[in-house]
Design a protein around this motif. Structure first.
Motif, PDB file in Angstrom:
ATOM      1  N   TYR A   1      27.002 -31.563  46.055  1.00  0.00           N
ATOM      2  CA  TYR A   1      26.561 -30.254  46.533  1.00  0.00           C
ATOM      3  C   TYR A   1      27.710 -29.266  46.417  1.00  0.00           C
ATOM      4  CZ  TYR A   1      22.415 -32.561  48.230  1.00  0.00           C
ATOM      5  OH  TYR A   1      21.241 -33.264  48.292  1.00  0.00           O
ATOM      6  N   CYS A   2      27.423 -28.124  45.826  1.00  0.00           N
ATOM      7  CA  CYS A   2      28.415 -27.074  45.712  1.00  0.00           C
ATOM      8  C   CYS A   2      27.750 -25.734  46.037  1.00  0.00           C
ATOM      9  CB  CYS A   2      29.096 -27.078  44.351  1.00  0.00           C
ATOM     10  SG  CYS A   2      28.004 -27.103  42.956  1.00  0.00           S
ATOM     11  N   LEU A   3      28.561 -24.720  46.204  1.00  0.00           N
ATOM     12  CA  LEU A   3      28.027 -23.425  46.606  1.00  0.00           C
ATOM     13  C   LEU A   3      27.464 -22.636  45.428  1.00  0.00           C
ATOM     14  CD1 LEU A   3      27.606 -21.365  48.902  1.00  0.00           C
ATOM     15  CD2 LEU A   3      29.860 -20.439  48.320  1.00  0.00           C
TER      16      LEU A   3
ATOM     17  N   LEU B   1      31.828 -22.333  55.931  1.00  0.00           N
ATOM     18  CA  LEU B   1      32.402 -23.569  55.432  1.00  0.00           C
ATOM     19  C   LEU B   1      33.876 -23.572  55.826  1.00  0.00           C
ATOM     20  CD1 LEU B   1      30.988 -23.475  51.781  1.00  0.00           C
ATOM     21  CD2 LEU B   1      30.126 -24.864  53.686  1.00  0.00           C
TER      22      LEU B   1
ATOM     23  N   LEU C   1      27.992 -28.735  52.595  1.00  0.00           N
ATOM     24  CA  LEU C   1      26.868 -28.129  51.884  1.00  0.00           C
ATOM     25  C   LEU C   1      25.658 -29.051  51.873  1.00  0.00           C
ATOM     26  CD1 LEU C   1      29.082 -26.538  49.177  1.00  0.00           C
ATOM     27  CD2 LEU C   1      27.496 -25.257  50.636  1.00  0.00           C
TER      28      LEU C   1
END
Length: 188
Positions: A137-139, A5, A33
């Protein structure tokens, strides 16, 4: 599974970072993401993992609600995943300058980890006014799922808007705590 990323912009030290600044960083990373979910092996798991909270689960329903906003963390306790992060910060300062103008790397890393994560339930009121139509969307479900973290700093060889501006490259390695049919494809 491994991927990268990138982030370009301000990452203030954690004590100074506001919820709005954290969310701005989160929103800048979210499209990368979201795109990741369109490629194998995640594309194969998308329908079963990205279910709305409260729906009849068919697999690993990982979506989490905060206020009116939904968050889709790739790395979650629900799907038995953890990750290793190798972060490179390119900044205006000399390599290794950790304290001083624009330094304070440990608190900037904390800001980044918070922005990579689903906000805690205590911040739900902040997200009651933000509600998008689709998930953010996140990690990470939370930063406790990072099992290894390395940080390297180097000089950014171009002008920056302020002392907290940087270019960050995040190398992500996904690890499973338990191998299942759902996580098997991610381990290659």
């Amino acid at each position: 599974m491994k991927f990268r990323l990138i982030f370009e912009g301000a990452i203030p030290p954690r004590p100074r970072a506001t919820l709005s600044q954290l969310h701005d960083i989160r929103l800048k990373l979210a499209p990368q993401l979201e795109t990741l979910w369109s490629f194998e092996p995640l594309a194969r798991e998308k329908n079963s993992w990205l279910q709305h909270p409260g729906s009849e689960p068919r697999g690993y329903a990982i979506l989490e609600q905060r206020g009116t906003s939904l968050f889709a963390p790739l790395i979650s306790k629900r799907n038995d995943l953890q990750c290793e992060l190798d972060v490179t910060f390119l900044r205006q300062q000399a390599p290794g300058q950790l304290i001083g103008d624009g330094g304070d790397i440990d608190n900037r890393v904390k800001t980044l980890l918070d922005a990579l994560s689903v906000p805690p339930p205590a911040q739900a009121d902040f997200f009651s006014t933000i509600g998008p139509n689709r998930p953010i969307y996140c990690l990470l479900q939370d930063d406790g799922l990072v099992i290894k973290l390395t940080v390297e700093t180097d000089r950014l060889l171009r002008p920056a808007a302020d002392k907290y501006d940087l270019f960050a490259i995040l190398h992500v390695t996904v690890r499973a705590t338990r191998v299942t049919f759902g996580t098997l494809g991610l381990l290659g």
